[in-house]
Design an enzyme around this catalytic site. Structure first.
Site, PDB file in Angstrom:
ATOM      1  N   PRO A 211       0.875  -1.119   0.021  1.00  0.00           N
ATOM      2  CA  PRO A 211      -0.136   0.069  -0.129  1.00  0.00           C
ATOM      3  C   PRO A 211       0.777   1.368  -0.077  1.00  0.00           C
ATOM      4  CG  PRO A 211      -0.722  -1.364   1.786  1.00  0.00           C
ATOM      5  CD  PRO A 211       0.542  -2.118   1.180  1.00  0.00           C
ATOM      6  N   VAL A 212       0.406   2.103  -0.645  1.00  0.00           N
ATOM      7  CA  VAL A 212       1.196   3.597  -0.952  1.00  0.00           C
ATOM      8  C   VAL A 212       1.049   4.491   0.415  1.00  0.00           C
ATOM      9  CG1 VAL A 212       1.323   5.651  -2.429  1.00  0.00           C
ATOM     10  CG2 VAL A 212       1.123   3.320  -3.655  1.00  0.00           C
TER      11      VAL A 212
ATOM     12  N   GLY B  12       3.444   3.674   5.373  1.00  0.00           N
ATOM     13  CA  GLY B  12       4.852   3.460   6.010  1.00  0.00           C
ATOM     14  C   GLY B  12       5.529   1.979   5.944  1.00  0.00           C
ATOM     15  N   LEU B  13       5.073   1.394   4.774  1.00  0.00           N
ATOM     16  CA  LEU B  13       5.484  -0.034   4.315  1.00  0.00           C
ATOM     17  C   LEU B  13       6.499  -0.065   3.351  1.00  0.00           C
ATOM     18  CD1 LEU B  13       2.298  -2.141   4.629  1.00  0.00           C
ATOM     19  CD2 LEU B  13       4.234  -2.515   6.153  1.00  0.00           C
ATOM     20  N   GLY B  14       6.885   1.404   3.185  1.00  0.00           N
ATOM     21  CA  GLY B  14       8.272   1.327   2.227  1.00  0.00           C
ATOM     22  C   GLY B  14       7.778   1.034   0.735  1.00  0.00           C
ATOM     23  N   SER B  15       6.667   1.471   0.389  1.00  0.00           N
ATOM     24  CA  SER B  15       6.338   1.140  -1.204  1.00  0.00           C
ATOM     25  C   SER B  15       7.177   1.805  -1.869  1.00  0.00           C
ATOM     26  CB  SER B  15       4.963   1.545  -1.337  1.00  0.00           C
ATOM     27  OG  SER B  15       4.629   2.895  -1.526  1.00  0.00           O
TER      28      SER B  15
ATOM     29  N   ALA C 173      10.304   2.977  -1.667  1.00  0.00           N
ATOM     30  CA  ALA C 173      11.668   2.464  -1.613  1.00  0.00           C
ATOM     31  C   ALA C 173      11.749   0.963  -2.549  1.00  0.00           C
ATOM     32  CB  ALA C 173      12.115   2.236  -0.346  1.00  0.00           C
ATOM     33  N   ALA C 174      10.795   0.252  -2.083  1.00  0.00           N
ATOM     34  CA  ALA C 174      10.655  -1.280  -2.509  1.00  0.00           C
ATOM     35  C   ALA C 174      10.611  -1.011  -4.244  1.00  0.00           C
ATOM     36  CB  ALA C 174       9.422  -2.014  -1.974  1.00  0.00           C
TER      37      ALA C 174
ATOM     38  N   ASP D 278      14.834   3.186   5.168  1.00  0.00           N
ATOM     39  CA  ASP D 278      13.888   2.237   4.352  1.00  0.00           C
ATOM     40  C   ASP D 278      14.592   1.496   3.006  1.00  0.00           C
ATOM     41  OD1 ASP D 278      11.810   3.257   5.557  1.00  0.00           O
ATOM     42  OD2 ASP D 278      10.642   3.761   3.960  1.00  0.00           O
TER      43      ASP D 278
HETATM   44  O1  PMV Z   1       6.949   6.646   6.631  1.00  0.00           O
HETATM   45  P1  PMV Z   1       8.118   5.688   6.523  1.00  0.00           P
HETATM   46  O2  PMV Z   1       7.900   4.373   7.072  1.00  0.00           O
HETATM   47  O3  PMV Z   1       8.660   5.553   5.146  1.00  0.00           O
HETATM   48  O4  PMV Z   1       9.060   5.900   7.706  1.00  0.00           O
HETATM   49  C1  PMV Z   1       9.819   7.138   7.870  1.00  0.00           C
HETATM   50  C2  PMV Z   1      10.851   7.084   8.816  1.00  0.00           C
HETATM   51  C3  PMV Z   1      11.176   8.334   9.392  1.00  0.00           C
HETATM   52  O5  PMV Z   1      12.310   7.851  10.419  1.00  0.00           O
HETATM   53  C4  PMV Z   1      10.247   9.138   9.947  1.00  0.00           C
HETATM   54  C5  PMV Z   1      11.894   9.329   8.291  1.00  0.00           C
HETATM   55  C6  PMV Z   1      13.232   8.381   7.940  1.00  0.00           C
HETATM   56  O6  PMV Z   1      13.821   8.982   6.797  1.00  0.00           O
HETATM   57  O7  PMV Z   1      13.808   7.796   8.799  1.00  0.00           O
END
Ligand code: PMV
Length: 313
Positions: free
Chosen positions: A96-97, A100-103, A105-106, A147
């Site tokens: 899911p975009v 917080g699951l890194g879509s 970067a993946a 990420d």
């Molecule tokens: O929202 P996410 O899961 O991509 O996480 C961001 C994590 C932070 O620590 C808030 C930012 C970072 O670049 O590490």
């Protein structure tokens, strides 16, 4: 033709403080994946096909700082080659975009791997991660790099910005429920607001970052020794500190509370916050009750994942 996949990820401890040099722990989530296929195209140009985000166009039609375009241009620059006359790049992701699951970067990692392999020069992990980090800057502004690192290496990672990666072991596997608020996590905005807070109240924020860093270190020990009760308490405390940094929201707090009431050992928001996902530490037999409680409290989607099945070197 060349295909590559990359998993999602979840941050266990240390988000936000990791941007300021403190340690954080993150693990891959293999139930969700981004997959990229690169093949020769039928007509001149680089055709991009990303149905999940409704993108069907030539590379030349999107700006150079679009994350997909940036990933392509970074690979080409890194390899010192030019793009073939006709190319087709297909991107599909079950991650899911903005949750917080890194879509982001993946997708970058899978694209960098598939394209570099197609061009005959598959890049090693270290360079894949470094190029994905360049693309992360577009998504996040000032990313820590956690990420791209955890997703490239697909292992549990103890991450400190600027240091070589360290992986960590779980004494025994443990279970987490990941629950999505359904609210897109505005990571860039949350990271920016924490920076403003830090600029206005440097001492208070440094104290919070220090404690979050200590929690991440302690959590690593508890994961190694299998002290789940203590690990749960650390999650609760980390959530409180993230609230103090203003990155929680009512929906996240509600899910965290619901998970604890249903018997989770601890719970916290995960990632940028203000939406996106939270995580709860559970006994495996508790999974149905906690999952049910999270859904009743408004979770749009839940994933139960096992951490520690991948043994890290
Ligand atoms: O929202 P996410 O899961 O991509 O996480 C961001 C994590 C932070 O620590 C808030 C930012 C970072 O670049 O590490």
């Amino acid at each position: 033709m060349s295909t590559a996949s990359a998993p999602g990820k979840i941050i266990l401890f240390g988000e936000h403080a990791v941007v300021y040099g403190r340690p954080a722990l993150a693990v891959p989530v293999t139930q969700v994946q981004a997959t990229v296929t690169v093949e020769a195209g039928a007509e001149p140009g680089v055709w991009l096909e990303a149905p999940d985000i409704d993108l069907h166009c030539f590379l030349s039609a999107i700006p150079a700082d679009h994350p997909l375009a940036a990933a392509v241009y970074h690979v080409v620059a890194a390899l010192g080659v030019s793009l073939p006359e006709a190319l087709k790049i297909r991107i599909h992701s079950t991650i899911p975009v903005a949750s917080g699951l890194g879509s982001g970067a993946a997708v970058s990692v899978a694209l960098i791997r598939a394209l570099s392999a197609f061009l005959g020069q598959p890049l090693p992990d270290e360079r894949v991660s470094a190029l994905a980090y360049e693309v992360e800057k577009i998504h996040h502004g000032t990313p820590s790099g956690i990420d791209n690192t955890v997703i490239t290496y697909a292992r549990p990672v103890y991450f400190v910005k600027g240091r070589p990666i360290e992986t960590f072991h779980a004494g025994q596997p443990f279970s987490l429920v990941i629950a999505d608020t359904g609210i897109p996590a505005p990571t860039r905005e949350a990271v920016g607001d924490v920076r403003k807070l830090w600029e206005a109240h440097p001492e208070e924020c440094e104290k919070i970052f220090d404690e979050i860093g200590q929690i991440a270190d302690l959590a690593r020990q508890k994961i190694t020794s299998g002290e789940w009760q203590a690990l749960g308490e650390l999650m609760d405390r980390n959530h409180l500190l993230l609230r103090q940094l203003t990155v929680s929201c009512p929906a996240l707090d509600r899910l965290v509370q619901a998970a604890r009431q249903a018997g989770a050992l601890g719970a916290k928001l995960s990632g940028g916050g203000r939406g996106g996902n939270m995580i709860a530490l559970i006994d495996k037999e508790n999974a149905p009750a906690v999952t049910e409680a999270l859904k009743s409290a408004g979770a749009r989607r839940t994933i139960v994942t096992q951490v520690g099945e991948i043994t890290a070197g």
